[in-house]
Design a protein around this motif. Structure first.
Motif, PDB file in Angstrom:
ATOM      1  N   PHE A 173       7.642  47.116  26.221  1.00  0.00           N
ATOM      2  CA  PHE A 173       6.352  47.637  26.674  1.00  0.00           C
ATOM      3  C   PHE A 173       6.508  49.015  27.313  1.00  0.00           C
ATOM      4  O   PHE A 173       5.745  49.944  27.027  1.00  0.00           O
ATOM      5  N   PHE A 174       7.515  49.173  28.160  1.00  0.00           N
ATOM      6  CA  PHE A 174       7.703  50.463  28.829  1.00  0.00           C
ATOM      7  C   PHE A 174       8.234  51.523  27.867  1.00  0.00           C
ATOM      8  O   PHE A 174       7.931  52.717  28.026  1.00  0.00           O
ATOM      9  N   ILE A 175       9.024  51.126  26.871  1.00  0.00           N
ATOM     10  CA  ILE A 175       9.475  52.089  25.858  1.00  0.00           C
ATOM     11  C   ILE A 175       8.269  52.686  25.137  1.00  0.00           C
ATOM     12  O   ILE A 175       8.183  53.894  24.912  1.00  0.00           O
ATOM     13  N   ILE A 176       7.332  51.821  24.770  1.00  0.00           N
ATOM     14  CA  ILE A 176       6.128  52.286  24.072  1.00  0.00           C
ATOM     15  C   ILE A 176       5.232  53.084  25.010  1.00  0.00           C
ATOM     16  O   ILE A 176       4.704  54.142  24.647  1.00  0.00           O
ATOM     17  N   LEU A 177       5.055  52.591  26.245  1.00  0.00           N
ATOM     18  CA  LEU A 177       4.192  53.270  27.212  1.00  0.00           C
ATOM     19  C   LEU A 177       4.706  54.673  27.527  1.00  0.00           C
ATOM     20  O   LEU A 177       3.924  55.629  27.619  1.00  0.00           O
ATOM     21  N   GLU A 178       6.016  54.814  27.693  1.00  0.00           N
ATOM     22  CA  GLU A 178       6.612  56.110  28.040  1.00  0.00           C
ATOM     23  C   GLU A 178       6.905  56.967  26.818  1.00  0.00           C
ATOM     24  O   GLU A 178       7.395  58.091  26.957  1.00  0.00           O
ATOM     25  N   ASN A 179       6.649  56.422  25.621  1.00  0.00           N
ATOM     26  CA  ASN A 179       6.865  57.160  24.378  1.00  0.00           C
ATOM     27  C   ASN A 179       8.295  57.697  24.300  1.00  0.00           C
ATOM     28  O   ASN A 179       8.533  58.867  23.999  1.00  0.00           O
ATOM     29  N   GLN A 180       9.266  56.826  24.553  1.00  0.00           N
ATOM     30  CA  GLN A 180      10.668  57.241  24.517  1.00  0.00           C
ATOM     31  C   GLN A 180      11.118  57.590  23.106  1.00  0.00           C
ATOM     32  O   GLN A 180      11.924  58.495  22.907  1.00  0.00           O
ATOM     33  N   TYR A 181      10.624  56.878  22.108  1.00  0.00           N
ATOM     34  CA  TYR A 181      10.889  57.183  20.702  1.00  0.00           C
ATOM     35  C   TYR A 181       9.841  56.484  19.862  1.00  0.00           C
ATOM     36  O   TYR A 181       9.141  55.580  20.329  1.00  0.00           O
ATOM     37  N   THR A 182       9.724  56.930  18.615  1.00  0.00           N
ATOM     38  CA  THR A 182       8.752  56.338  17.697  1.00  0.00           C
ATOM     39  C   THR A 182       9.421  56.103  16.349  1.00  0.00           C
ATOM     40  O   THR A 182      10.545  56.555  16.095  1.00  0.00           O
ATOM     41  N   VAL A 183       8.727  55.405  15.483  1.00  0.00           N
ATOM     42  CA  VAL A 183       9.241  55.130  14.143  1.00  0.00           C
ATOM     43  C   VAL A 183       9.462  56.442  13.391  1.00  0.00           C
ATOM     44  O   VAL A 183       8.613  57.331  13.410  1.00  0.00           O
ATOM     45  N   GLY A 184      10.631  56.570  12.750  1.00  0.00           N
ATOM     46  CA  GLY A 184      10.954  57.771  11.986  1.00  0.00           C
ATOM     47  C   GLY A 184      11.820  58.758  12.736  1.00  0.00           C
ATOM     48  O   GLY A 184      12.337  59.706  12.127  1.00  0.00           O
ATOM     49  N   GLU A 185      12.011  58.561  14.043  1.00  0.00           N
ATOM     50  CA  GLU A 185      12.838  59.492  14.812  1.00  0.00           C
ATOM     51  C   GLU A 185      14.299  59.045  14.795  1.00  0.00           C
ATOM     52  O   GLU A 185      14.605  57.859  14.654  1.00  0.00           O
ATOM     53  N   TYR A 186      15.191  60.015  14.976  1.00  0.00           N
ATOM     54  CA  TYR A 186      16.630  59.760  14.989  1.00  0.00           C
ATOM     55  C   TYR A 186      17.070  59.652  16.437  1.00  0.00           C
ATOM     56  O   TYR A 186      16.896  60.596  17.224  1.00  0.00           O
ATOM     57  N   VAL A 231      14.843  55.238  13.476  1.00  0.00           N
ATOM     58  CA  VAL A 231      14.071  54.061  13.872  1.00  0.00           C
ATOM     59  C   VAL A 231      13.189  53.642  12.694  1.00  0.00           C
ATOM     60  O   VAL A 231      12.306  54.389  12.277  1.00  0.00           O
ATOM     61  N   GLU A 232      13.459  52.471  12.145  1.00  0.00           N
ATOM     62  CA  GLU A 232      12.668  51.958  11.017  1.00  0.00           C
ATOM     63  C   GLU A 232      11.466  51.140  11.491  1.00  0.00           C
ATOM     64  O   GLU A 232      10.416  51.145  10.863  1.00  0.00           O
ATOM     65  N   ASP A 233      11.653  50.436  12.590  1.00  0.00           N
ATOM     66  CA  ASP A 233      10.564  49.598  13.096  1.00  0.00           C
ATOM     67  C   ASP A 233      10.836  49.323  14.564  1.00  0.00           C
ATOM     68  O   ASP A 233      11.990  49.288  15.004  1.00  0.00           O
ATOM     69  N   MET A 234       9.773  49.157  15.324  1.00  0.00           N
ATOM     70  CA  MET A 234       9.932  48.798  16.726  1.00  0.00           C
ATOM     71  C   MET A 234       8.762  47.930  17.153  1.00  0.00           C
ATOM     72  O   MET A 234       7.635  48.090  16.699  1.00  0.00           O
ATOM     73  N   GLY A 235       9.079  46.959  17.979  1.00  0.00           N
ATOM     74  CA  GLY A 235       8.064  46.069  18.506  1.00  0.00           C
ATOM     75  C   GLY A 235       8.310  45.816  19.973  1.00  0.00           C
ATOM     76  O   GLY A 235       9.145  46.471  20.609  1.00  0.00           O
ATOM     77  N   LEU A 236       7.615  44.854  20.518  1.00  0.00           N
ATOM     78  CA  LEU A 236       7.783  44.552  21.935  1.00  0.00           C
ATOM     79  C   LEU A 236       9.133  43.897  22.214  1.00  0.00           C
ATOM     80  O   LEU A 236       9.648  44.005  23.325  1.00  0.00           O
ATOM     81  N   ARG A 237       9.723  43.248  21.214  1.00  0.00           N
ATOM     82  CA  ARG A 237      10.980  42.535  21.472  1.00  0.00           C
ATOM     83  C   ARG A 237      12.214  43.245  20.934  1.00  0.00           C
ATOM     84  O   ARG A 237      13.250  43.283  21.593  1.00  0.00           O
ATOM     85  N   VAL A 238      12.149  43.812  19.720  1.00  0.00           N
ATOM     86  CA  VAL A 238      13.333  44.421  19.115  1.00  0.00           C
ATOM     87  C   VAL A 238      12.999  45.795  18.544  1.00  0.00           C
ATOM     88  O   VAL A 238      11.840  46.112  18.271  1.00  0.00           O
ATOM     89  N   THR A 239      14.059  46.589  18.375  1.00  0.00           N
ATOM     90  CA  THR A 239      13.985  47.878  17.681  1.00  0.00           C
ATOM     91  C   THR A 239      14.966  47.831  16.520  1.00  0.00           C
ATOM     92  O   THR A 239      16.112  47.398  16.690  1.00  0.00           O
ATOM     93  N   LYS A 240      14.521  48.275  15.344  1.00  0.00           N
ATOM     94  CA  LYS A 240      15.363  48.275  14.149  1.00  0.00           C
ATOM     95  C   LYS A 240      15.770  49.702  13.819  1.00  0.00           C
ATOM     96  O   LYS A 240      14.905  50.574  13.666  1.00  0.00           O
ATOM     97  N   ILE A 241      17.094  49.935  13.719  1.00  0.00           N
ATOM     98  CA  ILE A 241      17.641  51.276  13.489  1.00  0.00           C
ATOM     99  C   ILE A 241      18.512  51.249  12.243  1.00  0.00           C
ATOM    100  O   ILE A 241      19.392  50.390  12.103  1.00  0.00           O
ATOM    101  N   ARG A 242      18.281  52.192  11.344  1.00  0.00           N
ATOM    102  CA  ARG A 242      19.070  52.340  10.122  1.00  0.00           C
ATOM    103  C   ARG A 242      20.051  53.487  10.319  1.00  0.00           C
ATOM    104  O   ARG A 242      19.654  54.635  10.517  1.00  0.00           O
ATOM    105  N   ASP A 243      21.371  53.195  10.275  1.00  0.00           N
ATOM    106  CA  ASP A 243      22.352  54.250  10.511  1.00  0.00           C
ATOM    107  C   ASP A 243      22.652  55.024   9.234  1.00  0.00           C
ATOM    108  O   ASP A 243      22.110  54.722   8.160  1.00  0.00           O
ATOM    109  N   ALA A 244      23.539  56.024   9.346  1.00  0.00           N
ATOM    110  CA  ALA A 244      23.834  56.899   8.213  1.00  0.00           C
ATOM    111  C   ALA A 244      24.492  56.148   7.059  1.00  0.00           C
ATOM    112  O   ALA A 244      24.380  56.555   5.903  1.00  0.00           O
ATOM    113  N   GLY A 245      25.172  55.047   7.359  1.00  0.00           N
ATOM    114  CA  GLY A 245      25.817  54.262   6.307  1.00  0.00           C
ATOM    115  C   GLY A 245      24.894  53.278   5.620  1.00  0.00           C
ATOM    116  O   GLY A 245      25.317  52.606   4.688  1.00  0.00           O
ATOM    117  N   GLY A 246      23.644  53.197   6.082  1.00  0.00           N
ATOM    118  CA  GLY A 246      22.680  52.299   5.465  1.00  0.00           C
ATOM    119  C   GLY A 246      22.538  50.959   6.152  1.00  0.00           C
ATOM    120  O   GLY A 246      21.647  50.183   5.800  1.00  0.00           O
TER     121      GLY A 246
END
Length: 282
Positions: A108-121, A131-146
């Motif tokens: 909730f605070f990550i979203i409120l403070e706009n620390q990062y959004t979908v599509g940012e590195y 960042v591929e997806d983010m929700g209230l519980r988890v954040t999904k990150i795709r690294d350079a290796g896939g």
């Protein structure tokens, strides 16, 4: 009526099963329509993508909760007592779900403070990627290796965001000690002007030649820097190296490489000159 009689009556209650089927179908339609509506009315990238994901999750889980309560009520469970006991059960479960609560609050605070959004590195929890997806519980990150990393938000204590403001492109150019330093600096200035003209869309400021950065075993190191748009520093660095190589080859400026020189004892410097041996370029 015995147990089997009640069971058969319950199984053959076609009105109940029809109502449950209609409830499930209605829930599926509501979830689908909500996704279409959210995607239609909330457009854009970055924070808009994040907001879309959050709203869709809230609608989906709210509908699922309503469907579960509705089905239990139709089957014959006393849902009022279930809801009344949810407070006590929730207190008991809460002691075993502290990590889940922490994940949700942090999200909730990550979203409120706009620390990062979908599509940012970003870099966080020992992982770097988009960042591929983010929700209230988890954040999904795709690294350079896939690989896709699913990180609970409660583990995100520090975030480095590479998309907020210009980044620095840095190129170190080695020059042989035998070369004319002023001439090499002039060539590098010319290369910087050429690249600045070619990449106006990507370069915020520069490139500029800072000057001599270091002295190596066989080279003087000259540094070039440029401020570029987020995540474009690698492309600009590669282009600068290519243009420097082309300019040096055209003007005959030597880029140093490892050498071995043998001197014969008892001979003068001029007599020893033919014995210089170059090793393989590294």
């Amino acid at each position: 009526m015995n147990f089997w009689g009640r069971f058969v009556q319950w199984v053959t209650n076609w009105d109940m099963w029809l109502a449950i089927a209609l409830t499930l179908a209605g829930a599926w339609v509501v979830i689908r329509l909500s996704r279409i509506g959210i995607n239609r009315f909330i457009k854009g990238s970055g924070r808009a993508l994040t907001l879309r994901g959050i709203l869709y999750s809230l609608v989906k889980y709210s509908v699922i909760f309503f469907v579960i309560i509705n089905i239990l009520d139709r089957i014959g469970f006393d849902t009022r007592s279930i809801l009344a006991g949810a407070g006590i059960a929730g207190l008991a479960v809460g002691f075993g779900a502290q990590n889940l609560v922490r994940d949700v609050i942090t999200g909730f605070f990550i979203i409120l403070e706009n620390q990062y959004t979908v599509g940012e590195y970003i870099s966080t929890a020992g992982v770097q990627g988009f960042v591929e997806d983010m929700g209230l519980r988890v954040t999904k990150i795709r690294d350079a290796g896939g690989q896709l990393h699913i990180i609970p938000n409660g583990q995100i204590n520090q975030v480095t965001n590479f998309h907020r403001g210009p980044l620095l492109a840095t190129v170190d150019v080695p020059i042989a000690y035998e070369e004319d330093l002023d001439r090499a600096l002039t060539l590098l200035e010319r290369v910087c002007q050429q690249v600045a003209e070619e990449q106006k869309e990507l370069i915020v400021s520069g490139p500029q030649v800072l000057g001599v950065q270091n002295f190596g075993p066989s080279e003087v190191v000259i540094r070039i820097i440029a401020r570029v748009r987020p995540m474009e520093q690698f492309q600009i660095e590669r282009l600068l190296r290519r243009r420097v190589m082309e300019a040096f080859n055209a003007e005959g400026v030597e880029i140093p490489y490892p050498k071995q020189v043998m001197f014969m004892s008892g001979l003068t410097k001029e007599e020893n000159r033919p014995y210089g041996v170059e090793t393989a370029r590294g």
